[in-house]
Design a protein around this motif. Structure first.
Motif, PDB file in Angstrom:
ATOM      1  N   GLU A  30      46.624  58.889   0.517  1.00  0.00           N
ATOM      2  CA  GLU A  30      47.950  58.407   0.120  1.00  0.00           C
ATOM      3  C   GLU A  30      48.903  58.373   1.316  1.00  0.00           C
ATOM      4  O   GLU A  30      49.671  57.417   1.474  1.00  0.00           O
ATOM      5  CB  GLU A  30      48.520  59.290  -0.994  1.00  0.00           C
ATOM      6  N   LYS A  31      48.841  59.396   2.141  1.00  0.00           N
ATOM      7  CA  LYS A  31      49.679  59.442   3.340  1.00  0.00           C
ATOM      8  C   LYS A  31      49.360  58.264   4.252  1.00  0.00           C
ATOM      9  O   LYS A  31      50.266  57.582   4.743  1.00  0.00           O
ATOM     10  CB  LYS A  31      49.461  60.743   4.111  1.00  0.00           C
ATOM     11  N   LEU A  32      48.068  58.028   4.480  1.00  0.00           N
ATOM     12  CA  LEU A  32      47.665  56.930   5.360  1.00  0.00           C
ATOM     13  C   LEU A  32      48.064  55.581   4.776  1.00  0.00           C
ATOM     14  O   LEU A  32      48.514  54.696   5.513  1.00  0.00           O
ATOM     15  CB  LEU A  32      46.166  56.982   5.632  1.00  0.00           C
ATOM     16  N   ASP A  33      47.931  55.420   3.470  1.00  0.00           N
ATOM     17  CA  ASP A  33      48.362  54.174   2.838  1.00  0.00           C
ATOM     18  C   ASP A  33      49.852  53.934   3.057  1.00  0.00           C
ATOM     19  O   ASP A  33      50.270  52.829   3.422  1.00  0.00           O
ATOM     20  CB  ASP A  33      48.056  54.180   1.342  1.00  0.00           C
ATOM     21  N   LEU A  34      50.648  54.973   2.845  1.00  0.00           N
ATOM     22  CA  LEU A  34      52.095  54.855   3.047  1.00  0.00           C
ATOM     23  C   LEU A  34      52.440  54.558   4.509  1.00  0.00           C
ATOM     24  O   LEU A  34      53.278  53.695   4.802  1.00  0.00           O
ATOM     25  CB  LEU A  34      52.805  56.147   2.613  1.00  0.00           C
ATOM     26  N   LEU A  35      51.795  55.257   5.410  1.00  0.00           N
ATOM     27  CA  LEU A  35      52.095  55.078   6.835  1.00  0.00           C
ATOM     28  C   LEU A  35      51.641  53.707   7.338  1.00  0.00           C
ATOM     29  O   LEU A  35      52.340  53.081   8.141  1.00  0.00           O
ATOM     30  CB  LEU A  35      51.458  56.203   7.651  1.00  0.00           C
TER      31      LEU A  35
END
Length: 81
Positions: A27-32
């Motif tokens: 989720e973090k990577l998707d957002l970033l």
């Protein structure tokens, strides 16, 4: 530290996203990556963006490093400590 944008709302910085325990690493990577795409689009159009690409890349690298150490593969809920 969250920044105050033109719309008056507080938004998290890329590193705050990378260090947030409420998101999985995916989720973090998707957002970033979405943030990076937005920044690239703004740059291509000659608009200013709140974060430099380097700052976003640093946050992405931080998430990758955490994953290698086994951090961030699950979410943390209050009381799970």
């Amino acid at each position: 530290m969250a920044f105050d944008s033109a719309d008056g709302e507080l938004h998290p910085t890329p590193m705050e996203i990378a260090e947030n325990d409420l998101f999985t690493a995916r989720e973090k990577l998707d957002l970033l990556h979405q943030l990076k795409a937005d920044a690239s689009g703004a740059e291509a159009e000659g608009r200013e963006f709140s974060f430099a690409s380097g700052e976003i890349e640093e946050a992405i690298a931080h998430v990758h490093s955490d994953v290698q150490e086994g951090v961030g593969t699950t979410t943390t809920f209050k009381g799970d400590y």
